[in-house]
Write a protein that holds these residues in place. Structure first.
Motif, PDB file in Angstrom:
ATOM      1  N   SER A 365      28.028  20.423  36.737  1.00  0.00           N
ATOM      2  CA  SER A 365      27.747  19.053  36.700  1.00  0.00           C
ATOM      3  C   SER A 365      28.376  18.389  35.637  1.00  0.00           C
ATOM      4  O   SER A 365      28.773  17.020  35.614  1.00  0.00           O
ATOM      5  N   ARG A 369      31.057  15.144  36.285  1.00  0.00           N
ATOM      6  CA  ARG A 369      30.881  13.780  35.573  1.00  0.00           C
ATOM      7  C   ARG A 369      32.194  13.488  34.661  1.00  0.00           C
ATOM      8  O   ARG A 369      32.551  12.466  34.866  1.00  0.00           O
ATOM      9  N   LEU A 373      34.016  11.473  37.819  1.00  0.00           N
ATOM     10  CA  LEU A 373      33.664  10.137  37.752  1.00  0.00           C
ATOM     11  C   LEU A 373      34.167   9.548  36.583  1.00  0.00           C
ATOM     12  O   LEU A 373      34.289   8.489  36.192  1.00  0.00           O
ATOM     13  N   GLU A 375      33.731  10.119  33.080  1.00  0.00           N
ATOM     14  CA  GLU A 375      32.755   9.527  31.980  1.00  0.00           C
ATOM     15  C   GLU A 375      32.991  10.361  30.914  1.00  0.00           C
ATOM     16  O   GLU A 375      33.488  11.431  30.728  1.00  0.00           O
TER      17      GLU A 375
END
Length: 548
Positions: A365, A369, A373, A375
Motif C-alpha cells: 500500500s 501511494r 498516486l 504522494e
C-alpha cells in the motif's frame, strides 16, 4: 519449502479437507449470479453493504463501480479460499501451518489489484485529473528510494542527519546529562521539573534493538518529560550500537554491564533509595531476567528495587505472535551463518522482517501511494524514530533467539544468568504490566502470562494501539484508551486473558496517568529535587551513543 511440502503432502491425502475446499469454491461461485444481478440493477455499482469488506485497499468509492467491484470481489474470494486452504489441514505441524498461511498471504498481498495501474480505479482517476503528473512524481519518488537504498548498501548505515526528526534537535531534547558510561551503555539523568521529587527514582531500560528515544520523542509525547513533570527523578539507559568488534557480547553482558551497572549507579546517586524499574519490549525481558537474578545483590546490601514495570514485554515465548514465523532451528542456523561473517545482525535486515509482518500496509500500500498516486510520504516523530535502526551482536542475538523464543527457557525455569539458573518466582517487587491491543511483536495475551510466572501482586493494563503507538500514549491524545481490572494478589486464581478482558473496565485517556498514580502509591516520601551538576565529565543528553 519444508513447510510447503508438509502442507501439500497432508492436504493430498485429506479428503475431508479437499471436500471442504470444494464446497467453499461452490459457495463462492453461487454468489456470482446474485452479485451480477445486483450490479445490473444498480447500474454497475455496488453499495457499501453489498461490498462488505474491512479491507482498506478497497474502501474508496471508486471500487464500487464496474468492473472494479468484480475485480475486488474476486480477489477477496481468492484471499478467503487460500486462508481456508492453508489452515486446518490435519497432520501439518502448527509452525509449518503458520508459515504456509503467512507465505500465501505475502503472495496475495503482492498481486492485489490495488497494486497495479490497470486494476486500480483510484490511480486511473488521479492520472486523468492530473494529466499523468502523479506518475511523474511517483517516478521521482522511486528514483529517490533507489538512490537511498544504494547509498545504504555502500555505506552500510544511515546517519541521523538523514532523518526527518533529528535526535537532539527535534526529538530527544529533554534536559539531562550522561552521568555514567561504559562500553555498552550511557546512563542519562534528566533535570527535575518540580521543586521536590519522590524519594525513589525511576530507571527505564529500553530495548537494545531500538534507539532509546522512543520514550523521549517530541515534548508533547515524551514519557521522560511526563514523568519528570509528575515529580520523579528519571534515569534512562542509552545502548551502544554494536559493530563487528562486539560480536562476543552476550546476554550476560547486557544484564551485568547494562541493567546492573545502571541500577547500582542510580542507587548511588539517589543516596541508596529503592529504585522503580521499567523495561520496554526486549528491555523489559532483560529487566525480568535481571530481576530474577537480583536477590543475591539485594542480600549483599548493594541495591534495593521498589517495583518493576513491563511495557509490551514478554516473559513467556510460547505465543510470540507472527514474529515466531521467522524462528525455528533452520532459520536460526541461517541467521548464525549470516551473522558469523559480519559479527552482527544489521538493522536493515531486522527492519525487513518487521515490514513483512504487515506487508499489506508497510510495503505494497505504501508503494502504491508513493509510486502510483505520487504522494509524498508524511513522516512523524514515531516514523522517523522507527527508521533509525540499530544492530545486534552475533552472540547476544543468537542466545536470546535460542533461549527465549525457541526454547522458552525463562518461563520454563531453565534460563541461566552468569552460570546460575534464575526463576521469575524470585522477583519480590510489585509488578505493573502493560500490553497493547494490536501488538504484532509482543501479543498482549503472551504478555499477560506473567501472572502465572510470578508470586507477587500484578496490575495489568491493556492499552489501545500497537507495539509502539500503544506505549507512546501521552495524555491529551483523543485516540488513547485502556482496560483495567482488579489487582491480582499472590495465590489468587488467574483468569484467562479473555475472562480478564470481559471483566475489565475501559477508560478513555492515557494509561500514563494511571501508571503515575500507581508509582506514587508505592512511594509517598518527597525530597528536594536532585539537580544536575553544571560541570560534568560526560556529555549532555541525549549523549553520544544515540548518534552511532
Amino acid at each position: 519449502m519444508l513447510a510447503w511440502l508438509d502442507w501439500h503432502l497432508h492436504l493430498s491425502f485429506s479428503p475431508g479437507k479437499q471436500a471442504e475446499l470444494l464446497r467453499l469454491l461452490e459457495n463462492q461461485l453461487y454468489e456470482w449470479p446474485l452479485l451480477l444481478s445486483q450490479i445490473a440493477g444498480n447500474q454497475g455499482m455496488l453499495t457499501d453493504e453489498q461490498i462488505q469488506t474491512s479491507d482498506t485497499r478497497f474502501k474508496s468509492e471508486s471500487w464500487s463501480n464496474w468492473p472494479y467491484n468484480l475485480i475486488s470481489r474476486q480477489f477477496l474470494q481468492a484471499q478467503s479460499f487460500w486462508d481456508s486452504a492453508t489452515t486446518g489441514v490435519r497432520g501439518v505441524s502448527s509452525h509449518h501451518e503458520n508459515v504456509v498461511n503467512f507465505a500465501a498471504r505475502q503472495w496475495l498481498d503482492m498481486i492485489a489489484p490495488a497494486n497495479f495501474y490497470p486494476t486500480n480505479p483510484e490511480v486511473q482517476r488521479k492520472t486523468f485529473e492530473e494529466f499523468g503528473a502523479n506518475l511523474w512524481r511517483g517516478l521521482q519518488n522511486w528514483g529517490s528510494d533507489v538512490r537511498k537504498g544504494v547509498a545504504q548498501q555502500i555505506h552500510k548505515s544511515e546517519t541521523n542527519e538523514d532523518l526527518p526528526f533529528r535526535p537532539g534537535q527535534d526529538v530527544a531534547i529533554s534536559e539531562g546529562k550522561v552521568v555514567f558510561s561504559n562500553h555498552l551503555i550511557e546512563l542519562i539523568q534528566y533535570a527535575p521539573a518540580t521543586e521536590t521529587v519522590f524519594s525513589q527514582p525511576v530507571l527505564i531500560v529500553p530495548s537494545w534493538i531500538m534507539k532509546y528515544y522512543i520514550l523521549d520523542l517530541s515534548p508533547h509525547n515524551s514519557m521522560v518529560k511526563f514523568l519528570t513533570a509528575q515529580g520523579f527523578t528519571v534515569f534512562i539507559i542509552s545502548w551502544r550500537n554494536p559493530d563487528s568488534l562486539d560480536r562476543d557480547l552476550g546476554m550476560d553482558d547486557y544484564v551485568q554491564s547494562g541493567f546492573y551497572a545502571a541500577l547500582k549507579e542510580v542507587s548511588k546517586r539517589c543516596d541508596g533509595a529503592s529504585v522503580h524499574t521499567a523495561g520496554y519490549c526486549l528491555g523489559g525481558t532483560l529487566l525480568a531476567i535481571g530481576m530474577a537474578g537480583l536477590p543475591s545483590l539485594e542480600e549483599s546490601g548493594e541495591i534495593t528495587v521498589a517495583s518493576m514495570t513491563l511495557l509490551a514485554a514478554q516473559t513467556d515465548f510460547t505465543e510470540p505472535g507472527e514474529l515466531g514465523l521467522f524462528i525455528d532451528e533452520s532459520q536460526l542456523a541461517m541467521l548464525d551463518a549470516l551473522m558469523w561473517k559480519q559479527g552482527y545482525l544489521d538493522g536493515q535486515q531486522m527492519a525487513g522482517s518487521f515490514q513483512l509482518l504487515n506487508s499489506k500496509d508497510l510495503v505494497w500500500s505504501r508503494n502504491m501511494r508513493r509510486y502510483l498516486l505520487g504522494e509524498a510520504e508524511k513522516s512523524n516523530d514515531l516514523m522517523s524514530w522507527n527508521s533509525d535502526t540499530t544492530r545486534m551482536p552475533y552472540r547476544m542475538h543468537s542466545e536470546y533467539l535460542n533461549h527465549l523464543f525457541l526454547h522458552n527457557d525463562l518461563a520454563q525455569g531453565r534460563y541461566r544468568l552468569n552460570g546460575r539458573t534464575v526463576s521469575l518466582k524470585a522477583i519480590n517487587t510489585p509488578l505493573f504490566v502493560v500490553g497493547t491491543e494490536k501488538d504484532h511483536v509482543s501479543p498482549w495475551r503472551s504478555v499477560y502470562k506473567i501472572h502465572s510466572l510470578s508470586d507477587v501482586t500484578v496490575d495489568f493494563i491493556l492499552a489501545s494501539g500497537g507495539h509502539n503507538a500503544g506505549i507512546v500514549a501521552a495524555p491529551g491524545n483523543p485516540k488513547c484508551s485502556f482496560y483495567t481490572s482488579k489487582t491480582l494478589m499472590p495465590g489468587e486464581a488467574v483468569p484467562s486473558p479473555d475472562e480478564w478482558l470481559n471483566a475489565a473496565q475501559r477508560t478513555n485517556g492515557s494509561w500514563w496517568l494511571h501508571w503515575s498514580s500507581w508509582l506514587a502509591n508505592q512511594n509517598s516520601d518527597h525530597v528536594p529535587a536532585r539537580q544536575l551538576a553544571e560541570e560534568f565529565e560526560f556529555a549532555s543528553a541525549p549523549g553520544t551513543y544515540i548518534f552511532q
